[in-house]
Design a protein around this motif. Structure first.
Motif, PDB file in Angstrom:
ATOM      1  N   ASP A 196       0.844  -1.192   0.000  1.00  0.00           N
ATOM      2  CA  ASP A 196       0.000   0.000   0.000  1.00  0.00           C
ATOM      3  C   ASP A 196       0.881   1.244   0.000  1.00  0.00           C
ATOM      4  OD1 ASP A 196      -1.670   2.147   0.631  1.00  0.00           O
ATOM      5  OD2 ASP A 196      -2.994   0.922   1.875  1.00  0.00           O
ATOM      6  N   GLN A 197       0.918   1.968  -1.121  1.00  0.00           N
ATOM      7  CA  GLN A 197       1.788   3.132  -1.219  1.00  0.00           C
ATOM      8  C   GLN A 197       1.371   4.243  -0.274  1.00  0.00           C
ATOM      9  OE1 GLN A 197       0.872   6.245  -2.938  1.00  0.00           O
ATOM     10  NE2 GLN A 197      -0.681   5.713  -4.430  1.00  0.00           N
ATOM     11  N   VAL A 198       0.074   4.384   0.007  1.00  0.00           N
ATOM     12  CA  VAL A 198      -0.393   5.422   0.935  1.00  0.00           C
ATOM     13  C   VAL A 198       0.149   5.145   2.337  1.00  0.00           C
ATOM     14  CG1 VAL A 198      -2.421   6.459   2.027  1.00  0.00           C
ATOM     15  CG2 VAL A 198      -2.460   5.911  -0.415  1.00  0.00           C
ATOM     16  N   GLU A 199       0.105   3.878   2.734  1.00  0.00           N
ATOM     17  CA  GLU A 199       0.618   3.460   4.046  1.00  0.00           C
ATOM     18  C   GLU A 199       2.113   3.743   4.158  1.00  0.00           C
ATOM     19  OE1 GLU A 199       1.226  -0.932   5.844  1.00  0.00           O
ATOM     20  OE2 GLU A 199      -0.845  -0.412   5.343  1.00  0.00           O
ATOM     21  N   ALA A 200       2.857   3.391   3.122  1.00  0.00           N
ATOM     22  CA  ALA A 200       4.304   3.618   3.140  1.00  0.00           C
ATOM     23  C   ALA A 200       4.632   5.099   3.182  1.00  0.00           C
ATOM     24  CB  ALA A 200       4.945   2.965   1.917  1.00  0.00           C
ATOM     25  N   LEU A 201       3.951   5.899   2.380  1.00  0.00           N
ATOM     26  CA  LEU A 201       4.209   7.337   2.341  1.00  0.00           C
ATOM     27  C   LEU A 201       3.882   7.999   3.670  1.00  0.00           C
ATOM     28  CD1 LEU A 201       2.709   8.059  -1.190  1.00  0.00           C
ATOM     29  CD2 LEU A 201       5.123   8.235  -0.583  1.00  0.00           C
ATOM     30  N   ALA A 202       2.836   7.521   4.337  1.00  0.00           N
ATOM     31  CA  ALA A 202       2.388   8.136   5.584  1.00  0.00           C
ATOM     32  C   ALA A 202       3.280   7.787   6.767  1.00  0.00           C
ATOM     33  CB  ALA A 202       0.946   7.715   5.881  1.00  0.00           C
ATOM     34  N   LEU A 203       3.902   6.607   6.748  1.00  0.00           N
ATOM     35  CA  LEU A 203       4.590   6.102   7.930  1.00  0.00           C
ATOM     36  C   LEU A 203       6.114   6.196   7.887  1.00  0.00           C
ATOM     37  CD1 LEU A 203       2.621   2.844   8.849  1.00  0.00           C
ATOM     38  CD2 LEU A 203       3.044   4.775  10.357  1.00  0.00           C
ATOM     39  N   ALA A 204       6.698   5.943   6.737  1.00  0.00           N
ATOM     40  CA  ALA A 204       8.134   5.647   6.682  1.00  0.00           C
ATOM     41  C   ALA A 204       9.017   6.879   6.688  1.00  0.00           C
ATOM     42  CB  ALA A 204       8.429   4.806   5.438  1.00  0.00           C
ATOM     43  N   ASP A 205      10.222   6.715   7.249  1.00  0.00           N
ATOM     44  CA  ASP A 205      11.291   7.696   7.075  1.00  0.00           C
ATOM     45  C   ASP A 205      11.888   7.547   5.678  1.00  0.00           C
ATOM     46  OD1 ASP A 205      11.092   8.622   9.752  1.00  0.00           O
ATOM     47  OD2 ASP A 205      12.338   6.951  10.429  1.00  0.00           O
ATOM     48  N   ARG A 206      12.068   6.306   5.262  1.00  0.00           N
ATOM     49  CA  ARG A 206      12.523   6.003   3.900  1.00  0.00           C
ATOM     50  C   ARG A 206      11.711   4.840   3.357  1.00  0.00           C
ATOM     51  NH1 ARG A 206      18.323   4.421   2.746  1.00  0.00           N
ATOM     52  NH2 ARG A 206      18.139   3.334   4.741  1.00  0.00           N
ATOM     53  N   ILE A 207      11.616   4.804   2.028  1.00  0.00           N
ATOM     54  CA  ILE A 207      10.870   3.741   1.350  1.00  0.00           C
ATOM     55  C   ILE A 207      11.816   3.027   0.381  1.00  0.00           C
ATOM     56  CG2 ILE A 207       8.966   3.216  -0.226  1.00  0.00           C
ATOM     57  CD1 ILE A 207       7.569   5.736   0.850  1.00  0.00           C
ATOM     58  N   VAL A 208      11.765   1.702   0.417  1.00  0.00           N
ATOM     59  CA  VAL A 208      12.486   0.875  -0.555  1.00  0.00           C
ATOM     60  C   VAL A 208      11.446   0.245  -1.473  1.00  0.00           C
ATOM     61  CG1 VAL A 208      14.004  -1.109  -0.897  1.00  0.00           C
ATOM     62  CG2 VAL A 208      14.329   0.388   1.086  1.00  0.00           C
ATOM     63  N   VAL A 209      11.409   0.684  -2.723  1.00  0.00           N
ATOM     64  CA  VAL A 209      10.481   0.109  -3.702  1.00  0.00           C
ATOM     65  C   VAL A 209      11.171  -1.073  -4.372  1.00  0.00           C
ATOM     66  CG1 VAL A 209       9.018   0.529  -5.701  1.00  0.00           C
ATOM     67  CG2 VAL A 209       9.486   2.397  -4.099  1.00  0.00           C
ATOM     68  N   MET A 210      10.507  -2.242  -4.325  1.00  0.00           N
ATOM     69  CA  MET A 210      11.113  -3.452  -4.877  1.00  0.00           C
ATOM     70  C   MET A 210      10.350  -3.948  -6.102  1.00  0.00           C
ATOM     71  SD  MET A 210      12.297  -5.581  -1.473  1.00  0.00           S
ATOM     72  CE  MET A 210      13.225  -6.742  -2.511  1.00  0.00           C
ATOM     73  N   LYS A 211      11.108  -4.546  -7.019  1.00  0.00           N
ATOM     74  CA  LYS A 211      10.539  -5.115  -8.247  1.00  0.00           C
ATOM     75  C   LYS A 211      11.370  -6.330  -8.623  1.00  0.00           C
ATOM     76  CE  LYS A 211      10.018  -4.123 -13.204  1.00  0.00           C
ATOM     77  NZ  LYS A 211      10.349  -3.149 -14.277  1.00  0.00           N
ATOM     78  N   ASN A 212      10.703  -7.460  -8.780  1.00  0.00           N
ATOM     79  CA  ASN A 212      11.368  -8.687  -9.242  1.00  0.00           C
ATOM     80  C   ASN A 212      12.620  -9.027  -8.440  1.00  0.00           C
ATOM     81  OD1 ASN A 212       9.420  -8.882 -11.269  1.00  0.00           O
ATOM     82  ND2 ASN A 212      10.678  -7.794 -12.761  1.00  0.00           N
ATOM     83  N   GLY A 213      12.515  -8.907  -7.110  1.00  0.00           N
ATOM     84  CA  GLY A 213      13.609  -9.307  -6.246  1.00  0.00           C
ATOM     85  C   GLY A 213      14.766  -8.341  -6.169  1.00  0.00           C
ATOM     86  N   ALA A 214      14.588  -7.127  -6.672  1.00  0.00           N
ATOM     87  CA  ALA A 214      15.654  -6.123  -6.650  1.00  0.00           C
ATOM     88  C   ALA A 214      15.077  -4.785  -6.196  1.00  0.00           C
ATOM     89  CB  ALA A 214      16.292  -5.987  -8.029  1.00  0.00           C
TER      90      ALA A 214
END
Length: 341
Positions: A196-214
């Protein structure tokens, strides 16, 4: 390797049999940081979390926590707490007994145990619920019990698996605030997994977006939201109008157009619906959908580039279904994408 790094994943590789789930992942997390692993199902975020918890053995690379290599250390020896998506509470035990469970396994008893559990329940606002059975609690209260149960063990890192997914919209808002408060007051390093991008944006100091194990992108919520580096990240954080740039033209699967002004050096451009200029401009579209959304009105346009979604102030004159409408894609309002596809 940074001197401030507390948890380090060094060339971490994880697999299920012959299927590689995560490949050569490098990630450094600071002490006291609240980090989100964000991505769709199957991107490797939960697998990465399980390896940090000690529930999955890497096929390559290392995990270091507070200066120690814990790659092969048993899960119960890692000082890593885990709050499951299902909370995993014991329904036949009281709230107090649930929170005390791990401490009892460590041999704590008597007044020390009572003081520790009471302090843990107080920290999550459940001191008055100590004698209740967990099935008598709401979803948000059950989650706070699970949080207290992990926190009293004084973990160096606390992992949360989709922490808000089982809650309704109102409770999600409450628990966001609660998680932030507990994390900041305790200073524990916290990592949560979410799609949930809204959850991540609201809570995190930093976000790591992952795709296909990377890792596709790492940044603050503001950086991820405003400056996605790829079409994948842009799509994931709400840019609904995403196009490639080729030979000085904006390109989509259904067509291509020249934009006024010089296109920037980028693989593509992305616009949020509210960044579309509707009612004037060099481009033309047909209104195929219109929805009133309180303060705004949302449009779906059929254009030479395919479907364009626009959002404008609801006080402006509405365009009727089937009508032709002029619009523009202002380059200065677009996110510049380094990677496309």
């Amino acid at each position: 390797m940074s001197d401030t790094s507390f948890l380090i994943l060094d060339k971490l590789s994880l697999a299920y049999g012959n299927t590689v789930a995560v490949k050569d992942l490098d990630l450094e997390i600071k002490k006291g940081e609240l980090l989100a692993l964000l991505g769709p199902s199957g991107c490797g975020k939960t697998t990465t979390m399980r390896s940090i918890a000690g529930l999955m053995t890497p096929v390559g690379g290392r995990i270091r926590l507070d200066g120690a290599d814990i790659t092969r250390v048993a899960a119960n020896k890692r000082a890593v707490g885990l709050v499951f998506q299902s909370y995993a509470l014991f329904p036949h035990l009281t709230v107090f007994e649930n929170v005390a469970f791990g401490l009892k396994l460590k041999g704590m008893r008597g007044t020390e145990l009572e003081a520790k559990v009471s302090a843990g329940l107080k920290s999550v606002g459940l001191a008055a619920f100590a004698d209740r059975k967990t099935p008598e609690l709401s979803g948000g209260q059950q989650q706070r019990v699970a949080l207290a149960r992990s926190m009293v063990m004084e973990p160096k890192v606390l992992l949360l698996d989709e922490p808000l997914s089982n809650l309704d919209a109102r409770l999600r808002l409450e628990m966001r605030t609660e998680l932030q408060r507990v994390q900041k007051e305790s200073g524990v390093t916290m990592i949560f997994v979410t799609h949930d991008q809204v959850e991540a944006l609201a809570l995190a100091d930093r976000i790591v977006v992952m795709k296909n194990g990377a890792i596709e992108q790492i940044g603050t919520p503001e950086e991820i939201y405003n400056h996605p580096v790829s079409s994948f990240v842009a799509d994931f954080v709400g840019f609904e109008n995403i196009f490639a740039i080729r030979d000085g033209k904006l390109v989509a699967g259904t067509g291509e157009v020249f934009l006024s002004g010089k296109l920037p050096e980028a693989a593509g451009l992305a616009w949020r619906p509210r960044a579309i200029s509707l009612g004037s401009g060099p481009l033309k579209g047909i209104v195929r959908g219109v929805s009133f959304a309180g303060g705004t009105r949302e449009y779906v346009l059929e254009t030479p580039l395919g479907i364009i979604k626009a959002e404008v102030d609801a006080t402006l004159l509405a365009h009727a279904l089937g009508s032709d409408v002029a619009f523009d894609l202002p380059v200065e309002s677009a996110a510049r994408l380094k990677r496309f596809g």
